[in-house]
Design a protein around this motif. Structure first.
Motif, PDB file in Angstrom:
ATOM      1  N   ALA A  82       0.755  -0.888  -0.388  1.00 56.87           N
ATOM      2  CA  ALA A  82      -0.006   0.328   0.010  1.00 56.87           C
ATOM      3  C   ALA A  82       0.906   0.628   0.122  1.00 56.87           C
ATOM      4  O   ALA A  82       0.290   2.249  -0.825  1.00 56.87           O
ATOM      5  N   ALA A 115      -4.048   1.510  -4.368  1.00 56.61           N
ATOM      6  CA  ALA A 115      -3.945   1.687  -3.004  1.00 56.61           C
ATOM      7  C   ALA A 115      -5.212   1.740  -2.058  1.00 56.61           C
ATOM      8  O   ALA A 115      -4.521   0.497  -1.260  1.00 56.61           O
ATOM      9  N   GLU A 169      -4.987  -2.623  -1.652  1.00 53.79           N
ATOM     10  CA  GLU A 169      -4.450  -2.743  -0.523  1.00 53.79           C
ATOM     11  C   GLU A 169      -4.765  -1.817   0.613  1.00 53.79           C
ATOM     12  O   GLU A 169      -4.628  -2.662   1.850  1.00 53.79           O
TER      13      GLU A 169
END
Length: 192
Positions: free
Chosen positions: A88, A114, A117
Motif C-alpha cells: 500500500a 492503493a 491494498e
C-alpha cells in the motif's frame, strides 16, 4: 441529475435550431464538437502516456521502492495503520506522485491499487478504515507542483503562456491539501 440537465440543454438547443429554421446547425455543431473532442483527447493521451511510462519505469527500476523507504516516516505519520514495507505504501506514493505532476487520469489506477491494498488491511470490510479515509482526503486534495495536463490543454488551445497556471495551481492545491489534512486529523480524533 446532470444527465437530465445536459439532455435538457441539448434538447433546447435542437428546438431553438428548428424554431429558427436552421436544423443544419445541429449537425455542424455535433461534428465540430466531435472533432474538438477527438483532437483534445489525442493531445492528452500523449501527455498521459508519457508520464505513465515514466511512472512504470520508476516502478520497475526500484525507484518507487527507494522513494517509499525515503518517504516512510511521512507515510507512517499519515498512515500508522499500514505495516512497514506493505505494498500500500508504494501504491500511495505512486498515486501522490502522479497527482503532484497534475496527472489526475494517470493517478487513478494507482489510487485504485492503493485502496485495494488498504482494503486488505481493513478488518471491517463494510466500513472504510481510517487509512482509507486519510488516503481519500489526500488523493482528492493532492498538491500539484506541475499541472502538466492543464499546461497541455492551455497550449493546445493557444495560450500565450501555458505555464502561467503553475503558481496559482500550487497555491490553491497547497491550501486544499492543508485543509484536508486538518479535517482528516479532527475527524480521526472525533467519534465520527
Amino acid at each position: 441529475m446532470l444527465n437530465y440537465l445536459w439532455g435538457g440543454m441539448v434538447l433546447l438547443g435542437c428546438m431553438a435550431a428548428f424554431w429558427q429554421g436552421k436544423p443544419e446547425l445541429i449537425v455542424k455543431a455535433a461534428l465540430e464538437g466531435a472533432k474538438l473532442a477527438v483532437d483534445t483527447a489525442f493531445g492528452l493521451v500523449s501527455i498521459i502516456t508519457f508520464w505513465l511510462g515514466i511512472m512504470r519505469i520508476m516502478e520497475e527500476s526500484g525507484i518507487v521502492e527507494k522513494l517509499s523507504k525515503a518517504m516512510a516516516p511521512l507515510i507512517r505519520l499519515l498512515f500508522p495503520e499500514i505495516p512497514p514495507g506493505h505494498p500500500a505504501e508504494g501504491a500511495i506514493l505512486l498515486n501522490l506522485s502522479a497527482n503532484i505532476l497534475g496527472l489526475g487520469n494517470a493517478a487513478t489506477p494507482f489510487g485504485l491499487k492503493a485502496m485495494e491494498e488498504l482494503a486488505c488491511l481493513n478488518p471491517q470490510k463494510d466500513t472504510a478504515s481510517r487509512a482509507m479515509c486519510t488516503f481519500l482526503a489526500l488523493n482528492t486534495s493532492a498538491i500539484t507542483l506541475l499541472p502538466v495536463t492543464i499546461i497541455g490543454l492551455r497550449q493546445k488551445f493557444g495560450s500565450l503562456n501555458p505555464a502561467d497556471i503553475v503558481i496559482p495551481t500550487f497555491l490553491a492545491t497547497l491550501i486544499g491539501f492543508t485543509v484536508a489534512l486538518i479535517a482528516d486529523y479532527f475527524f480521526k480524533k472525533s467519534r465520527w
